[in-house]
Scaffold this active site. Sequence first.
Site, short mmCIF file in Angstrom:
data_model
loop_
_atom_site.label_atom_id
_atom_site.label_comp_id
_atom_site.label_asym_id
_atom_site.label_seq_id
_atom_site.Cartn_x
_atom_site.Cartn_y
_atom_site.Cartn_z
CB THR A 131 42.60 47.94 38.66
OG1 THR A 131 41.21 48.12 38.47
CG2 THR A 131 42.93 48.06 40.14
NE ARG A 181 31.70 48.15 39.41
CZ ARG A 181 32.99 47.84 39.27
NH1 ARG A 181 33.88 48.79 39.11
NH2 ARG A 181 33.39 46.58 39.27
N GLY A 191 33.87 49.30 42.65
CA GLY A 191 34.38 47.93 42.62
C GLY A 191 35.17 47.58 43.86
CG ASP A 192 38.15 44.50 43.51
OD1 ASP A 192 37.87 45.05 42.42
OD2 ASP A 192 39.22 43.89 43.70
CB THR A 250 43.50 44.04 38.87
OG1 THR A 250 42.85 44.65 37.74
CG2 THR A 250 44.38 42.90 38.39
N GLY A 251 40.37 43.00 38.78
CA GLY A 251 39.47 42.06 38.13
C GLY A 251 38.02 42.49 38.23
N GLY A 256 35.21 43.31 39.98
CA GLY A 256 35.15 43.71 41.37
C GLY A 256 34.03 43.14 42.19
#
Lengths: 132, 170
Positions: A1, A29, A31-32, A52-53, A55
């Site tokens: 990300t 899927r 993510g954030d 970032t991480g 999510g």
Amino acid sequence: TVGAVARDQAGHVAAATSTGGITGKRWGRIGDAPIIGAGTYADDRACAVSATGSGEFFIREGVAHEICARVRFAGETLKQAGDTVMAETKALGGSGGVILTGPRGEIAWSFNTPGMYRGHVSAGGKRVVAIY
Amino acid sequence: SDWTLVIHGGAGVIERERMTPEREAAARAGLNAALDAGQKVLSGGGTALDAVEAAVKVLEDDPNFNAGRGAVYTYDGTNELDAAIMDGRTRAAGAVAGVTRTRHPVSLARKVMEDSPHVFLGGKGADQFSAERGLEQVDPAWFGTPERKRQLDELKAKDVSWFDVDMKYG
């Protein structure tokens, strides 16, 4: 990300985040990163955030908006708010990091992984690029 | 400061023991190029919105980072891209998820923000909106790289979860 946050000469902030997600993801899927308030948020009254991480955890915590809310309503610094929310996210099982800037030109980042590729530059300031 | 720019760029290796000098040099070069792009906008009096888009576009084009070209593969061997952008002046925002043909997903997110009544578009509809609004389209193969394919093959061979930290390249 990948992501960026900025404050311009007029004192306005913005945030952007872009990602391919995680290797081997299935079932559509998401993510954030594209979730406004989780991986990305910007508000001239508080700050701009890109995350970032992991999510799913960032979505549950509403990380980006939560940081801005703490700055706006509790008067915390960007670093205080970022560290607090990242600690809460870690307690839920999440890992990753955030980059932050504010309308007065503050800069901060917070991460709970061994490293995070990151950098910053500012008017009259020293450029920093770091990984660990 | 009069202006500020902060960036992050996930390249997939965060453990020191797995990092090579070549990978680290490539990542640092990419980060510096993104800072250059954003700095050019901001030092010239441009907006924060233009600066974050400019910086992210550089990272989307760099195959070392997990976004745009160089994005990780889905289980089915495709690249599905997500992006968002937000303007602190008005709290206007745009986002896209699961897009497959726009060279710069961050620019598509901005298009959603500025040229639609919506905040978040997904999948085929977002791809269609992108083409209709004239954003640069690429063959989906543009986004893939041999290294990302190797990572997918490794994940499948080991039959581990995405949440196994050692295998989570995103």
